[in-house]
Design an enzyme around this catalytic site. Structure first.
Site: not given
Length: 276
Positions: A47, A105
């Protein structure tokens, strides 16, 4: 707020997602969320906002023990030494001594899953993360992680909303005592345009988005991490905790089309792979 307990940790069932927020905008939004009462913050290496999230946490004055922080390692960094480097950098950016939950992730087709999970387990043993888990894992991958590797998986974070059926995965996770953390719980904003959800919302005096969040949070073993940048949207998501759906509402939601996956990158796993 009700919490979910898993693998020695507890986290609020409604969290604050930070995907696609960076820099000062992310810091301001996270500070706002914390001031409104959010105590479950979700970020990730990919992110590019862990530093902003870390600044917001530092500025909040909230006791570390009162806050749950999740971050994640990117699928290109799943070799054990790469996991170590990625984790060290994440912790530095977050300005924390530990995180509460560290996730893979995305699975990688080339990963050595046992070795990757062992690297995460070492971080847990060292106390640098309180728990470990995964995201975007299919049922076969979950079975490998739990039954073959024997990893103490604290959650599987996957896309889940009113337009996507996750019943098969959820049944397995419940049987194993593993929570499902729903990302994109508003189906990338498309729930607001659903006539069916709007109708349910009018009945209860709330929005379609609040109906969608309430539907997730009333389910056993499910948490949700909607992203909301404005204080008004953040508060609206919190207010969804008070929405009580009835059986008529649930039947209407069950009848919605359920093939609406919104997150399916080229590197995603084969979602419908047989479990064996």
């Amino acid at each position: 707020m009700e919490s979910i307990e898993t693998q020695g940790i507890r986290f609020p069932r409604l969290g604050f997602g930070t995907f696609l927020m960076t820099g000062d905008a992310c810091r301001v939004a996270t500070e706002s969320a914390l001031s409104l009462g959010y105590r479950h913050i979700d970020t990730a290496e990919m992110y590019a906002n862990e530093d902003a999230v870390g600044d917001a946490i530092a500025n909040s004055g909230i006791k570390r023990g009162d806050l749950h922080v999740t971050t994640k390692v990117w699928y290109e960094n799943l070799a054990p030494d790469a996991i170590q480097r990625a984790f060290d950098l994440s912790l530095k950016k977050l300005k924390l001594d530990f995180v509460d939950l560290y996730l893979i992730h995305w699975p990688s087709k080339s990963m050595d899953l046992p070795r990757a999970l062992e690297a995460l387990m070492r971080l847990r043993e060292e106390g640098r993360t309180r728990a470990i888990g995964v995201a975007n894992f299919t049922l076969p991958l979950m079975k490998t992680a739990i039954e073959t590797v024997g990893a103490p998986i604290a959650c599987n974070q996957v896309e889940y909303h009113t337009f996507l059926d996750q019943s098969v995965l959820l049944k397995y996770l419940r049987a194993k005592g593993v929570p499902l953390v729903a990302y994109a719980p508003l189906a990338k904003g498309t729930v607001v345009d659903s006539p069916e959800l709007q109708t349910i919302g009018r009945k209860h005096g709330v929005s379609a988005a609040q109906v969608a969040i309430a539907w997730l949070l009333e389910q056993d073993n499910v948490a949700a991490i909607p992203k909301a940048q404005s204080p008004a949207s953040q508060q609206a998501n919190l207010d969804a905790l008070a929405v009580k759906l009835d059986d008529e509402d649930r039947r209407a939601i069950a009848a919605l089309p359920k093939g609406g996956r919104r997150v399916n990158p080229a590197f995603a796993p084969e979602w419908d792979a047989p479990a064996g």
